[in-house]
Design an enzyme around this catalytic site. Structure first.
Site, PDB file in Angstrom:
ATOM      1  N   GLU A 170     -18.986  28.118  -4.647  1.00 16.53           N
ATOM      2  CA  GLU A 170     -18.478  26.898  -4.026  1.00 16.53           C
ATOM      3  C   GLU A 170     -19.224  26.525  -2.749  1.00 16.53           C
ATOM      4  O   GLU A 170     -18.628  26.201  -1.726  1.00 16.53           O
ATOM      5  CB  GLU A 170     -16.972  27.048  -3.737  1.00 16.53           C
ATOM      6  CG  GLU A 170     -16.286  25.694  -3.565  1.00 16.53           C
ATOM      7  CD  GLU A 170     -14.802  25.807  -3.320  1.00 16.53           C
ATOM      8  OE1 GLU A 170     -14.119  26.446  -4.130  1.00 16.53           O
ATOM      9  OE2 GLU A 170     -14.327  25.248  -2.319  1.00 16.53           O
TER      10      GLU A 170
ATOM     11  N   LYS B 259     -12.159  32.785  -9.590  1.00 19.27           N
ATOM     12  CA  LYS B 259     -11.461  32.790  -8.295  1.00 19.27           C
ATOM     13  C   LYS B 259     -10.178  33.576  -8.460  1.00 19.27           C
ATOM     14  O   LYS B 259      -9.364  33.266  -9.339  1.00 19.27           O
ATOM     15  CB  LYS B 259     -11.122  31.367  -7.862  1.00 19.27           C
ATOM     16  CG  LYS B 259     -12.259  30.636  -7.213  1.00 19.27           C
ATOM     17  CD  LYS B 259     -11.738  29.332  -6.614  1.00 19.27           C
ATOM     18  CE  LYS B 259     -12.837  28.561  -5.942  1.00 19.27           C
ATOM     19  NZ  LYS B 259     -12.359  27.258  -5.438  1.00 19.27           N
TER      20      LYS B 259
ATOM     21  N   HIS C 204       2.133  23.490  -8.640  1.00 18.67           N
ATOM     22  CA  HIS C 204       0.800  23.253  -8.079  1.00 18.67           C
ATOM     23  C   HIS C 204       0.209  21.919  -8.583  1.00 18.67           C
ATOM     24  O   HIS C 204      -0.298  21.112  -7.799  1.00 18.67           O
ATOM     25  CB  HIS C 204      -0.117  24.426  -8.429  1.00 18.67           C
ATOM     26  CG  HIS C 204      -1.541  24.198  -8.038  1.00 18.67           C
ATOM     27  ND1 HIS C 204      -1.952  24.124  -6.731  1.00 18.67           N
ATOM     28  CD2 HIS C 204      -2.654  23.996  -8.796  1.00 18.67           C
ATOM     29  CE1 HIS C 204      -3.256  23.898  -6.694  1.00 18.67           C
ATOM     30  NE2 HIS C 204      -3.705  23.815  -7.929  1.00 18.67           N
TER      31      HIS C 204
ATOM     32  N   HIS D   1      -6.840  18.653  -3.853  1.00 15.59           N
ATOM     33  CA  HIS D   1      -6.297  19.934  -3.407  1.00 15.59           C
ATOM     34  C   HIS D   1      -6.158  20.025  -1.880  1.00 15.59           C
ATOM     35  O   HIS D   1      -5.415  20.859  -1.392  1.00 15.59           O
ATOM     36  CB  HIS D   1      -7.175  21.091  -3.904  1.00 15.59           C
ATOM     37  CG  HIS D   1      -6.996  21.359  -5.375  1.00 15.59           C
ATOM     38  ND1 HIS D   1      -7.249  20.415  -6.336  1.00 15.59           N
ATOM     39  CD2 HIS D   1      -6.565  22.462  -6.046  1.00 15.59           C
ATOM     40  CE1 HIS D   1      -6.995  20.924  -7.531  1.00 15.59           C
ATOM     41  NE2 HIS D   1      -6.577  22.158  -7.383  1.00 15.59           N
TER      42      HIS D   1
ATOM     43  N   ARG E  32     -11.896  49.737  -6.379  1.00 17.23           N
ATOM     44  CA  ARG E  32     -13.035  48.904  -5.920  1.00 17.23           C
ATOM     45  C   ARG E  32     -13.589  47.997  -7.008  1.00 17.23           C
ATOM     46  O   ARG E  32     -14.720  47.519  -6.918  1.00 17.23           O
ATOM     47  CB  ARG E  32     -14.159  49.762  -5.337  1.00 17.23           C
ATOM     48  CG  ARG E  32     -13.725  50.555  -4.129  1.00 17.23           C
ATOM     49  CD  ARG E  32     -14.901  50.943  -3.259  1.00 17.23           C
ATOM     50  NE  ARG E  32     -14.439  51.686  -2.111  1.00 17.23           N
ATOM     51  CZ  ARG E  32     -14.239  53.007  -2.124  1.00 17.23           C
ATOM     52  NH1 ARG E  32     -14.494  53.698  -3.198  1.00 17.23           N
ATOM     53  NH2 ARG E  32     -13.792  53.596  -1.047  1.00 17.23           N
TER      54      ARG E  32
ATOM     55  N   GLU F  40      -4.236  18.398 -13.707  1.00 15.57           N
ATOM     56  CA  GLU F  40      -5.528  19.075 -13.468  1.00 15.57           C
ATOM     57  C   GLU F  40      -6.566  18.588 -14.478  1.00 15.57           C
ATOM     58  O   GLU F  40      -7.750  18.508 -14.166  1.00 15.57           O
ATOM     59  CB  GLU F  40      -5.395  20.603 -13.555  1.00 15.57           C
ATOM     60  CG  GLU F  40      -4.694  21.255 -12.373  1.00 15.57           C
ATOM     61  CD  GLU F  40      -5.588  21.493 -11.143  1.00 15.57           C
ATOM     62  OE1 GLU F  40      -6.786  21.144 -11.151  1.00 15.57           O
ATOM     63  OE2 GLU F  40      -5.038  22.026 -10.158  1.00 15.57           O
TER      64      GLU F  40
ATOM     65  N   ASN G 163     -12.041  20.585  -6.050  1.00 15.88           N
ATOM     66  CA  ASN G 163     -10.937  20.543  -5.090  1.00 15.88           C
ATOM     67  C   ASN G 163     -10.392  19.139  -4.880  1.00 15.88           C
ATOM     68  O   ASN G 163      -9.581  18.921  -3.971  1.00 15.88           O
ATOM     69  CB  ASN G 163     -11.386  21.127  -3.741  1.00 15.88           C
ATOM     70  CG  ASN G 163     -11.658  22.611  -3.850  1.00 15.88           C
ATOM     71  OD1 ASN G 163     -10.965  23.315  -4.587  1.00 15.88           O
ATOM     72  ND2 ASN G 163     -12.676  23.088  -3.146  1.00 15.88           N
TER      73      ASN G 163
ATOM     74  N   HIS H 117      -2.642  21.199  -1.237  1.00 16.80           N
ATOM     75  CA  HIS H 117      -2.308  22.528  -0.697  1.00 16.80           C
ATOM     76  C   HIS H 117      -1.404  22.393   0.525  1.00 16.80           C
ATOM     77  O   HIS H 117      -0.471  23.183   0.718  1.00 16.80           O
ATOM     78  CB  HIS H 117      -3.576  23.285  -0.307  1.00 16.80           C
ATOM     79  CG  HIS H 117      -4.243  23.977  -1.464  1.00 16.80           C
ATOM     80  ND1 HIS H 117      -5.398  24.697  -1.331  1.00 16.80           N
ATOM     81  CD2 HIS H 117      -3.897  24.069  -2.767  1.00 16.80           C
ATOM     82  CE1 HIS H 117      -5.749  25.190  -2.512  1.00 16.80           C
ATOM     83  NE2 HIS H 117      -4.855  24.817  -3.395  1.00 16.80           N
TER      84      HIS H 117
ATOM     85  N   ARG I 228     -19.272  23.009  -6.811  1.00 20.06           N
ATOM     86  CA  ARG I 228     -17.917  23.451  -7.172  1.00 20.06           C
ATOM     87  C   ARG I 228     -16.848  22.825  -6.280  1.00 20.06           C
ATOM     88  O   ARG I 228     -15.682  22.755  -6.659  1.00 20.06           O
ATOM     89  CB  ARG I 228     -17.845  24.984  -7.134  1.00 20.06           C
ATOM     90  CG  ARG I 228     -16.538  25.505  -7.704  1.00 20.06           C
ATOM     91  CD  ARG I 228     -16.559  26.995  -7.982  1.00 20.06           C
ATOM     92  NE  ARG I 228     -15.272  27.417  -8.513  1.00 20.06           N
ATOM     93  CZ  ARG I 228     -15.045  28.595  -9.067  1.00 20.06           C
ATOM     94  NH1 ARG I 228     -16.006  29.469  -9.184  1.00 20.06           N
ATOM     95  NH2 ARG I 228     -13.839  28.892  -9.514  1.00 20.06           N
TER      96      ARG I 228
ATOM     97  N   LYS J 120     -15.519  22.572 -16.521  1.00 26.95           N
ATOM     98  CA  LYS J 120     -15.310  23.672 -15.560  1.00 26.95           C
ATOM     99  C   LYS J 120     -16.433  24.712 -15.695  1.00 26.95           C
ATOM    100  O   LYS J 120     -16.973  25.204 -14.697  1.00 26.95           O
ATOM    101  CB  LYS J 120     -13.939  24.311 -15.789  1.00 26.95           C
ATOM    102  CG  LYS J 120     -13.643  25.479 -14.880  1.00 26.95           C
ATOM    103  CD  LYS J 120     -12.847  25.120 -13.637  1.00 26.95           C
ATOM    104  CE  LYS J 120     -12.927  26.201 -12.572  1.00 26.95           C
ATOM    105  NZ  LYS J 120     -11.704  26.648 -12.032  1.00 26.95           N
TER     106      LYS J 120
HETATM  107  N1  GLY Z   1      -9.650  25.621  -8.854  1.00 24.58           N
HETATM  108  C1  GLY Z   1     -10.857  25.235  -8.261  1.00 24.58           C
HETATM  109  C2  GLY Z   1     -12.002  26.124  -8.599  1.00 24.58           C
HETATM  110  O1  GLY Z   1     -11.919  26.914  -9.510  1.00 24.58           O
HETATM  111  O2  GLY Z   1     -13.012  26.067  -7.939  1.00 24.58           O
END
Ligand code: GLY
Length: 362
Positions: A233, A139, A261, A244, A117, A181, A241, A248, A237, A223
């Site tokens: 997010e 994330k 990616h 993305h 957990r 990125e 994206n 994606h 945040r 970041k």
């Molecule tokens: N890779 C996007 C984020 O960390 O929100």
């Protein structure tokens, strides 16, 4: 050592960016830590394992090798790693060290989030992409057949240790994929970083030690700032994206096998830049400058034979689609983006097609 703080509600933690940063690993382990589980891949361990072995000398630790590959970032692999932890002495005092690229950072982080957990994780990213993005911000997760990162958790690490020296052994294609990125970070939040990438392109591609650590540090600072403002997010945040949404979709459409990616993000950034211009948010001169900057770090593999309609159809299954409304992060000038929804699907299709056409012959 340049250090940035990510301040989130569960915890505040440092992100160190410096040659030799991995040597500080032991300092970031909790008092009373039990067995340490280093999740990594065979190639990373062979090339850089000594950077982790030295600070762990005298401690109980196990190395768990993960085969790697986006197609292996799945629940079945997570279960296999958790079984190994359980049979090799893992308990609630254990700590995971996720030592590798973005896939290892995502999977290792999720392993830590779910084992008994939840146990702590230290992120030790070794690819540029992971250093400036995946390894920072908590994330974690795995892919489903239906899409990327659809099962996961926010699980903030104890620390992130970034050693730019390890980039020297990255295959050139992977390094360039990470540079997309970094470029993304400049386009969304920092004209200064964008200009650095345009003006110092050759030194950056040559891994010049007078430029690359500074570039990584600028990207990490942004970041850290964005995640600190909006860990979950719900607002700011989302700007991370950029590129993305369609990126994606392209990764899923190509079975996670044809593109890295960062390369898919490069396609997605081109498409979003066209979309921003066509939808009236971005001036033509800025559009051209952004597209040129993306091209500077190319090429990406050819995108011939991909259907723009299929990509757009995939968007509805993406996490960024809320109540059926697709959200796009669109540049409004270099260094600033806007989150937009409800765009005309025909415009989206045109932009997706325009970017495919540019890259079809690459
Ligand atoms: N890779 C996007 C984020 O960390 O929100």
């Amino acid at each position: 050592m340049p250090s940035f703080v990510v301040a989130t509600q569960p915890r505040s933690y440092p992100v160190l960016v410096a040659p030799g940063a991995l040597g500080a690993l032991a300092e970031h382990l909790p008092r009373g830590a039990g067995k340490i589980f280093v999740v990594t891949t065979a190639d990373v361990w062979e090339l850089h394992g000594r950077r982790i072995e030295a600070p762990l000398a005298g401690r109980a630790y196990e190395v768990l090798l993960f085969p790697g590959g986006e197609e292996r970032k799945r629940l079945a692999e997570l279960e296999a790693l958790a079984e190994q932890m359980a049979t090799r002495g893992g308990d609630r005092t254990s700590v995971v060290v996720a030592f590798g690229g973005g896939i290892v950072n995502d999977l290792g982080g999720f392993l830590a989030a779910t084992f008994m957990r939840g146990i702590p994780v230290i992120q030790a990213p070794t690819t540029l992409l992971a250093q400036v993005d995946a390894g920072v911000g908590g994330k974690t997760g795995v892919n489903l057949e239906a899409g990327k990162n659809l099962v996961g958790a926010f699980h903030q690490p104890l620390a992130v240790l970034i050693d730019p020296d390890v980039l020297a052994t990255l295959p050139e294609r992977e390094y360039r994929a990470g540079l997309y990125e970094v470029l993304k970070t400049g386009i969304i939040r920092s004209e200064r970083l964008f200009r650095l990438m345009v003006e110092e392109r050759d030194r950056i591609l040559d891994l010049d030690p007078d430029v690359v650590p500074e570039m990584v540090a600028q990207a990490v600072a942004i970041k850290a700032e964005v995640v600190s403002a909006d860990e979950r997010e719900s607002d700011l945040r989302r700007i991370l994206n950029f590129g993305h949404t369609l990126g994606h979709a392209l990764e899923a459409e190509t079975g996670y096998a044809r593109l890295l990616h960062g390369e898919a993000v490069a396609y997605g950034m081109r498409a979003a830049t066209h979309l921003a211009h066509r939808a009236g948010y971005l001036a033509g001169a800025d559009r051209d400058e952004i597209l040129r900057a993306i091209t500077l770090y190319g090429p990406i593999p050819s995108l011939g034979g991909i259907s723009a309609a299929n990509l757009v159809a995939r968007l509805v299954r993406d996490k960024k689609t809320v109540h059926g409304r697709i959200h796009f992060v669109l540049p409004v000038r270099i260094g600033e983006v806007k989150v937009v929804s409800g765009l005309d699907e025909a415009l989206v299709l045109e932009a997706a097609q325009a970017a495919l056409d540019e890259l079809a012959a690459a």
